[in-house]
Design a protein around this motif. Sequence first.
Motif, short mmCIF file in Angstrom:
data_model
loop_
_atom_site.label_atom_id
_atom_site.label_comp_id
_atom_site.label_asym_id
_atom_site.label_seq_id
_atom_site.Cartn_x
_atom_site.Cartn_y
_atom_site.Cartn_z
N LEU A 136 10.30 8.31 3.98
CA LEU A 136 10.23 8.04 2.53
C LEU A 136 11.61 7.67 2.02
N LYS A 137 11.73 6.45 1.49
CA LYS A 137 12.99 5.96 0.94
C LYS A 137 12.77 5.58 -0.52
N ILE A 138 13.66 6.05 -1.36
CA ILE A 138 13.53 5.78 -2.79
C ILE A 138 14.82 5.14 -3.27
N PHE A 139 14.70 4.10 -4.09
CA PHE A 139 15.86 3.49 -4.73
C PHE A 139 15.72 3.74 -6.22
N MET A 140 16.62 4.58 -6.73
CA MET A 140 16.51 5.05 -8.11
C MET A 140 17.47 4.30 -9.02
N THR A 141 16.98 3.78 -10.11
CA THR A 141 17.85 3.10 -11.06
C THR A 141 17.63 3.67 -12.45
N ALA A 142 18.50 3.27 -13.38
CA ALA A 142 18.34 3.58 -14.80
C ALA A 142 19.26 2.60 -15.52
N SER A 143 18.98 2.35 -16.78
CA SER A 143 19.80 1.38 -17.52
C SER A 143 21.24 1.90 -17.59
N ALA A 144 22.19 0.97 -17.79
CA ALA A 144 23.61 1.34 -17.85
C ALA A 144 23.86 2.34 -18.97
N ALA A 145 23.20 2.14 -20.12
CA ALA A 145 23.43 3.03 -21.26
C ALA A 145 22.94 4.44 -20.94
N VAL A 146 21.77 4.54 -20.33
CA VAL A 146 21.22 5.86 -19.98
C VAL A 146 22.12 6.55 -18.96
N ARG A 147 22.62 5.79 -18.00
CA ARG A 147 23.46 6.39 -16.97
C ARG A 147 24.77 6.90 -17.54
N ALA A 148 25.37 6.13 -18.44
CA ALA A 148 26.64 6.56 -19.05
C ALA A 148 26.42 7.84 -19.86
N GLU A 149 25.30 7.92 -20.56
CA GLU A 149 25.00 9.10 -21.37
C GLU A 149 24.76 10.32 -20.47
N ARG A 150 24.03 10.12 -19.37
CA ARG A 150 23.78 11.23 -18.44
C ARG A 150 25.09 11.74 -17.84
N ARG A 151 25.97 10.80 -17.43
CA ARG A 151 27.24 11.23 -16.85
C ARG A 151 28.09 11.96 -17.88
N ALA A 152 28.09 11.48 -19.14
CA ALA A 152 28.87 12.13 -20.19
C ALA A 152 28.41 13.57 -20.38
N LYS A 153 27.08 13.77 -20.42
CA LYS A 153 26.53 15.13 -20.61
C LYS A 153 26.90 16.02 -19.43
N GLN A 154 26.86 15.43 -18.22
CA GLN A 154 27.19 16.18 -17.01
C GLN A 154 28.65 16.66 -17.05
N LEU A 155 29.54 15.75 -17.44
CA LEU A 155 30.96 16.10 -17.51
C LEU A 155 31.18 17.17 -18.59
N GLU A 156 30.54 17.00 -19.74
CA GLU A 156 30.72 17.96 -20.84
C GLU A 156 30.18 19.34 -20.45
N ALA A 157 29.08 19.34 -19.69
CA ALA A 157 28.52 20.62 -19.24
C ALA A 157 29.50 21.35 -18.31
N ARG A 158 30.38 20.57 -17.66
CA ARG A 158 31.38 21.19 -16.79
C ARG A 158 32.68 21.48 -17.55
N GLY A 159 32.64 21.27 -18.87
CA GLY A 159 33.82 21.54 -19.66
C GLY A 159 34.86 20.44 -19.59
N LEU A 160 34.45 19.27 -19.08
CA LEU A 160 35.38 18.14 -18.99
C LEU A 160 35.17 17.21 -20.18
N LYS A 161 36.18 16.42 -20.50
CA LYS A 161 36.09 15.47 -21.60
C LYS A 161 35.30 14.24 -21.17
N ALA A 162 34.56 13.64 -22.11
CA ALA A 162 33.79 12.43 -21.77
C ALA A 162 34.01 11.36 -22.82
N ASP A 163 34.68 10.29 -22.43
CA ASP A 163 34.89 9.14 -23.31
C ASP A 163 33.83 8.11 -22.91
N ARG A 164 32.80 7.96 -23.77
CA ARG A 164 31.63 7.16 -23.37
C ARG A 164 31.95 5.71 -23.04
N GLU A 165 32.89 5.14 -23.79
CA GLU A 165 33.24 3.73 -23.50
C GLU A 165 33.93 3.60 -22.15
#
Length: 215
Positions: A136-165
């Motif tokens: 079973l092989k899966i190729f997972m994508t998401a729009s650039a905007a959704v991915r940037a938002e997910r990464r920002a939330k992930q960094l913030e959850a770790r107490g790191l700063k997130a500059d979305r741009e």
Amino acid sequence: TVPVITIDGPAASGKGTIAERAANALGFHYLDSGALYRLAALASLEAGIDLSDGPAAEAVARNLKPVFRDSRIWLEGRDVTEAIRTEKVGVAASQVAAIPGVRKALFDLQRNAAQAPGLVADGRDMGTVVFPEAPLKIFMTASAAVRAERRAKQLEARGLKADREALTRDLEERDRRDRERAAAPLKPAEDAKLLDTSDMTIEEVVKKVLDWWQL
Ligand code: CDP
């Protein structure tokens, strides 16, 4: 042979979260291959080597002895779980990942993760290069905007700063380098199932993966 599920895709597409949860649900092991490239990058940065120096980066990758225990990652007796998650290390990871010798150096570490009763492996080339035999092989994508938002939330959850741009720029730069490199470029395996997770919750994506596995 040990069953393997591969999940590949661009940065911050949700692969890691999904792969770990699917592995837990199935009682399988989980391989975060990106963490190995991040470890190689961190070790290279700390050794002060030039990231375009192929032989030097390869030597660093060959000497990596990471320890994965209780969801934490150790390098030379130091807990580097947080240190490898910065965007700086992410960008450096995509630089050393373009070096064929680095990829070769990390190959066996990844293959050895395939242990009974099974493995869920996430990365860029799990289905195309490292586990081409995976059922079973899966190729997972998401729009650039959704991915940037997910990464920002992930960094913030770790107490790191997130500059979305800046994050959006980093993700795009990294994706371009990952797609355009000669060694194991980011692309779906021919027999991969494509999954756009932009409008899906984590639970929905995990269910989709488990449904595919049970088919
Ligand atoms: O978490 P994120 O999706 O941002 O990145 P990652 O999975 O931790 O991977 C960091 C970098 O390592 C990627 O941008 C790739 O350049 C590289 N990588 C790779 O080349 N091959 C893999 N199997 C996994 C990661």
